[in-house]
Write a protein that holds these residues in place. Sequence first.
Motif, mmCIF file in Angstrom:
data_model
loop_
_atom_site.group_PDB
_atom_site.id
_atom_site.type_symbol
_atom_site.label_atom_id
_atom_site.label_comp_id
_atom_site.label_asym_id
_atom_site.label_seq_id
_atom_site.Cartn_x
_atom_site.Cartn_y
_atom_site.Cartn_z
ATOM 1 N N HIS A 1 1.366 2.301 8.000
ATOM 2 C CA HIS A 1 2.146 2.086 6.780
ATOM 3 C C HIS A 1 3.275 1.064 6.931
ATOM 4 N N ARG B 1 0.849 -1.182 0.000
ATOM 5 C CA ARG B 1 0.000 0.000 0.000
ATOM 6 C C ARG B 1 0.888 1.236 0.000
ATOM 7 N N THR B 2 0.598 2.152 -0.886
ATOM 8 C CA THR B 2 1.317 3.423 -0.822
ATOM 9 C C THR B 2 0.701 4.237 0.311
ATOM 10 N N TYR B 3 1.407 5.264 0.697
ATOM 11 C CA TYR B 3 0.894 6.174 1.715
ATOM 12 C C TYR B 3 -0.450 6.734 1.257
ATOM 13 N N VAL C 1 -2.004 6.835 9.654
ATOM 14 C CA VAL C 1 -1.379 6.287 8.446
ATOM 15 C C VAL C 1 0.118 6.043 8.694
ATOM 16 N N LEU D 1 -3.335 4.312 1.584
ATOM 17 C CA LEU D 1 -3.831 4.161 2.959
ATOM 18 C C LEU D 1 -4.672 5.363 3.366
#
Length: 148
Positions: free
Chosen positions: A132, A82-84, A128, A87
């Motif tokens: 992350h 998942r990219t920032y 997040v 998320l």
Amino acid sequence: MKTDIPLLSSLLTLALLTGCDMGPKSGRGFVFPEGDLARGQKAFVDLKCYECHRVDGVAGLPAPTVAPGKVVLLGGEVPTLRTYGALVTAVIHPSQARTAGAPGLSGKDAVMPQFNETMTVAQMLDIVTFLHPRYRKLMPLREYHVLP
Ligand code: HEC
């Protein structure tokens, strides 16, 4: 002059893709300030995210309150990291995250509620930042077949 068709078509695809990405509603130009991991864990509890979620590798969160089959694990080994931004989207725009299809999450009958009226921006960034690093990339199987 010889025309390189595959190169030309991949350039064209790239142009189309980046073209879409730069639309007026694109996320370009969005830079997230870094949150605080410890405050993120606290916000996760304060906002009762634990009711539906466990977080991979994080002990000490209150136990989920939904039926065991409805608990959604956050983090852990995933085929696509998942990219920032993904998320953030999952937290503040869950219906979009569902259609964009976080793999393995679509088709769940429980639905992620909206927190936008109650969650502060600081809480969102902290959460997040907390979540992350919990995601790890699943090793592709073929890497196990490579012999020294
Ligand atoms: C009522 C249950 C429920 C609560 C409470 C809840 N979620 Fe979710 N969440 C879900 C479900 C179900 C999904 C799977 C996708 C979907 O259906 O929306 C999900 C998906 C997610 C994802 C995407 C996961 C991934 O790997 O892509 C994130 C991140 C997330 N939730 C964070 C949170 C945070 C942060 C909170 C608290 C502010 C929270 N959730 C509260 C039910 C919940």
